[in-house]
Design a protein around this motif. Structure first.
Motif, PDB file in Angstrom:
ATOM      1  N   LEU A  38      24.013  -4.575 117.873  1.00 11.25           N
ATOM      2  CA  LEU A  38      23.258  -4.015 116.752  1.00 11.25           C
ATOM      3  C   LEU A  38      23.628  -4.736 115.455  1.00 11.25           C
ATOM      4  N   LEU A  39      24.934  -4.914 115.222  1.00 16.82           N
ATOM      5  CA  LEU A  39      25.387  -5.593 114.004  1.00 16.82           C
ATOM      6  C   LEU A  39      24.933  -7.049 113.967  1.00 16.82           C
ATOM      7  N   ALA A  40      24.891  -7.684 115.135  1.00 13.29           N
ATOM      8  CA  ALA A  40      24.500  -9.100 115.190  1.00 13.29           C
ATOM      9  C   ALA A  40      23.012  -9.299 114.973  1.00 13.29           C
ATOM     10  N   SER A  41      22.235  -8.238 115.176  1.00 11.58           N
ATOM     11  CA  SER A  41      20.783  -8.375 115.119  1.00 11.58           C
ATOM     12  C   SER A  41      20.170  -7.938 113.791  1.00 11.58           C
ATOM     13  N   ARG A  42      20.988  -7.440 112.859  1.00 13.93           N
ATOM     14  CA  ARG A  42      20.452  -6.900 111.607  1.00 13.93           C
ATOM     15  C   ARG A  42      21.128  -7.506 110.386  1.00 13.93           C
ATOM     16  N   VAL A  43      20.380  -7.499 109.292  1.00 12.12           N
ATOM     17  CA  VAL A  43      20.932  -7.861 107.990  1.00 12.12           C
ATOM     18  C   VAL A  43      21.337  -6.592 107.249  1.00 12.12           C
ATOM     19  N   GLU A  44      20.549  -5.537 107.419  1.00 15.37           N
ATOM     20  CA  GLU A  44      20.836  -4.241 106.820  1.00 15.37           C
ATOM     21  C   GLU A  44      20.658  -3.151 107.873  1.00 15.37           C
ATOM     22  N   LEU A  45      21.297  -2.002 107.644  1.00 16.96           N
ATOM     23  CA  LEU A  45      21.153  -0.854 108.533  1.00 16.96           C
ATOM     24  C   LEU A  45      20.713   0.356 107.724  1.00 16.96           C
ATOM     25  N   ASP A  46      19.873   1.209 108.315  1.00 17.68           N
ATOM     26  CA  ASP A  46      19.521   2.448 107.636  1.00 17.68           C
ATOM     27  C   ASP A  46      20.556   3.522 107.991  1.00 17.68           C
ATOM     28  N   GLN A  47      20.436   4.706 107.375  1.00 20.93           N
ATOM     29  CA  GLN A  47      21.459   5.735 107.542  1.00 20.93           C
ATOM     30  C   GLN A  47      21.596   6.190 108.991  1.00 20.93           C
ATOM     31  N   SER A  48      20.479   6.331 109.697  1.00 23.36           N
ATOM     32  CA  SER A  48      20.556   6.790 111.085  1.00 23.36           C
ATOM     33  C   SER A  48      21.302   5.784 111.955  1.00 23.36           C
ATOM     34  N   GLU A  49      21.137   4.499 111.664  1.00 22.50           N
ATOM     35  CA  GLU A  49      21.839   3.473 112.432  1.00 22.50           C
ATOM     36  C   GLU A  49      23.329   3.462 112.104  1.00 22.50           C
ATOM     37  N   ILE A  50      23.646   3.680 110.825  1.00 24.48           N
ATOM     38  CA  ILE A  50      25.057   3.782 110.430  1.00 24.48           C
ATOM     39  C   ILE A  50      25.703   4.997 111.089  1.00 24.48           C
ATOM     40  N   ASP A  51      24.966   6.120 111.129  1.00 24.49           N
ATOM     41  CA  ASP A  51      25.479   7.324 111.791  1.00 24.49           C
ATOM     42  C   ASP A  51      25.741   7.060 113.265  1.00 24.49           C
ATOM     43  N   ARG A  52      24.880   6.267 113.860  1.00 25.94           N
ATOM     44  CA  ARG A  52      25.063   5.909 115.270  1.00 25.94           C
ATOM     45  C   ARG A  52      26.359   5.110 115.467  1.00 25.94           C
ATOM     46  N   LEU A  53      26.646   4.202 114.540  1.00 23.47           N
ATOM     47  CA  LEU A  53      27.860   3.388 114.641  1.00 23.47           C
ATOM     48  C   LEU A  53      29.121   4.210 114.406  1.00 23.47           C
ATOM     49  N   THR A  54      29.073   5.096 113.436  1.00 29.30           N
ATOM     50  CA  THR A  54      30.274   5.848 113.056  1.00 29.30           C
ATOM     51  C   THR A  54      30.492   7.093 113.898  1.00 29.30           C
ATOM     52  N   GLY A  55      29.498   7.467 114.694  1.00 29.46           N
ATOM     53  CA  GLY A  55      29.634   8.671 115.508  1.00 29.46           C
ATOM     54  C   GLY A  55      29.157   9.919 114.821  1.00 29.46           C
ATOM     55  N   SER A  56      28.673   9.819 113.570  1.00 26.18           N
ATOM     56  CA  SER A  56      28.228  11.003 112.841  1.00 26.18           C
ATOM     57  C   SER A  56      27.069  11.690 113.537  1.00 26.18           C
ATOM     58  N   ARG A  57      26.179  10.900 114.119  1.00 24.80           N
ATOM     59  CA  ARG A  57      25.030  11.491 114.796  1.00 24.80           C
ATOM     60  C   ARG A  57      25.478  12.382 115.945  1.00 24.80           C
ATOM     61  N   ARG A  58      26.510  11.929 116.674  1.00 26.86           N
ATOM     62  CA  ARG A  58      27.011  12.719 117.792  1.00 26.86           C
ATOM     63  C   ARG A  58      27.621  14.023 117.302  1.00 26.86           C
ATOM     64  N   PHE A  59      28.361  13.962 116.181  1.00 27.69           N
ATOM     65  CA  PHE A  59      28.971  15.180 115.666  1.00 27.69           C
ATOM     66  C   PHE A  59      27.922  16.154 115.147  1.00 27.69           C
ATOM     67  N   HIS A  60      26.859  15.637 114.498  1.00 30.71           N
ATOM     68  CA  HIS A  60      25.779  16.506 114.034  1.00 30.71           C
ATOM     69  C   HIS A  60      25.110  17.186 115.224  1.00 30.71           C
ATOM     70  N   ALA A  61      24.921  16.433 116.302  1.00 28.41           N
ATOM     71  CA  ALA A  61      24.273  16.999 117.486  1.00 28.41           C
ATOM     72  C   ALA A  61      25.129  18.111 118.091  1.00 28.41           C
ATOM     73  N   LEU A  62      26.455  17.891 118.122  1.00 29.56           N
ATOM     74  CA  LEU A  62      27.344  18.908 118.654  1.00 29.56           C
ATOM     75  C   LEU A  62      27.332  20.163 117.781  1.00 29.56           C
ATOM     76  N   GLU A  63      27.268  19.952 116.474  1.00 27.47           N
ATOM     77  CA  GLU A  63      27.240  21.085 115.558  1.00 27.47           C
ATOM     78  C   GLU A  63      25.991  21.917 115.780  1.00 27.47           C
TER      79      GLU A  63
END
Length: 232
Positions: A129-154
């Motif tokens: 993902l990092l190799a294929s992009r120049v910029e990332l949107d928030q949902s993609e950053i959440d995917r990298l940091t694991g935030s999306r998974r924690f939101h889903a669990l919540e």
């Protein structure tokens, strides 16, 4: 087609090193460049090869390396290489130090292949993902940091509400708690702000305390009984 991710294994026990190699090579998209047994061998290999591995699997207990000294040498000299700890060390101080050093993951021996495979697949997805992009949107950053998974669990946890607790009122109670001025809020104050009875507000506040989404303390005034005050 994605390039294969090359891995260096640093492990002094040849049996465990071979198991780790087999595990790596069972995951599509990965190959083992080399297995080294000591800190000296690891640094010599990296310093003598222009084509570096993208990933190092590192044990804490290396015969010629005290504590995490090899880990920090790698972070300082080869910061572009990612590190996954694969070790029997479970001390909190060690785990905390490696987290501060920017490890990708920490896997405790004996290694379960399913857990190991999950980590490598996550690393593979992140790398490409990092190799294929120049910029990332928030949902993609959440995917990298694991935030999306924690939101889903919540959200999943919130969906399993006990009898007498509904999501809309719970959200209102949580919102007014977030506006707390640091002095805490009584059930009566919460009830007045939300527009429910005192007993209803208390029920929701105690539920938030039970799931560790709020704290409660007794506050003693000059006159009368102590009040139970809630804060986020």
């Amino acid at each position: 087609m994605h390039e294969t991710i090359q891995v260096l294994i640093v492990e002094d026990d040849f049996r465990i090193a071979d198991i780790n190699r087999q595990f790596v090579e069972r995951v599509a998209g990965f190959t083992v460049l080399e297995i080294v047994k000591t800190s000296e061998e690891a640094l010599a290999y990296l310093r003598s090869h222009s084509a570096l591995p993208q990933l190092i699997l590192l044990d804490v207990y290396i015969p010629d390396s005290a504590g995490l000294s090899l880990f920090w040498k790698l972070r300082q000299e080869f910061n572009e290489i990612d590190v996954i700890m694969v070790t029997a060390a479970k001390e909190v101080v060690t785990i905390a130090e490696t987290l501060r050093g920017g490890i990708f993951d920490y896997i405790v021996k004996p290694v379960d292949f399913g857990r190991f495979e999950q980590t490598l697949k996550r690393y593979y997805d992140q790398t490409h993902l990092l190799a294929s992009r120049v910029e990332l949107d928030q949902s993609e950053i959440d995917r990298l940091t694991g935030s999306r998974r924690f939101h889903a669990l919540e959200k999943e946890n919130e969906g399993e509400l006990p009898k007498g607790i509904d999501q809309i009122t719970l959200d209102k109670i949580k919102d007014i708690l977030q506006m707390d001025d640091g002095l805490g809020m009584t059930a009566l104050e919460a009830a007045n702000k939300v527009g429910v009875s005192r007993s209803t507000a208390r029920r929701y506040l105690e539920y938030l305390v039970s799931i560790k989404k709020a704290d409660a303390q007794l506050k003693y005034g000059d006159i009368g009984r102590p009040e139970r005050k809630y804060s986020p």
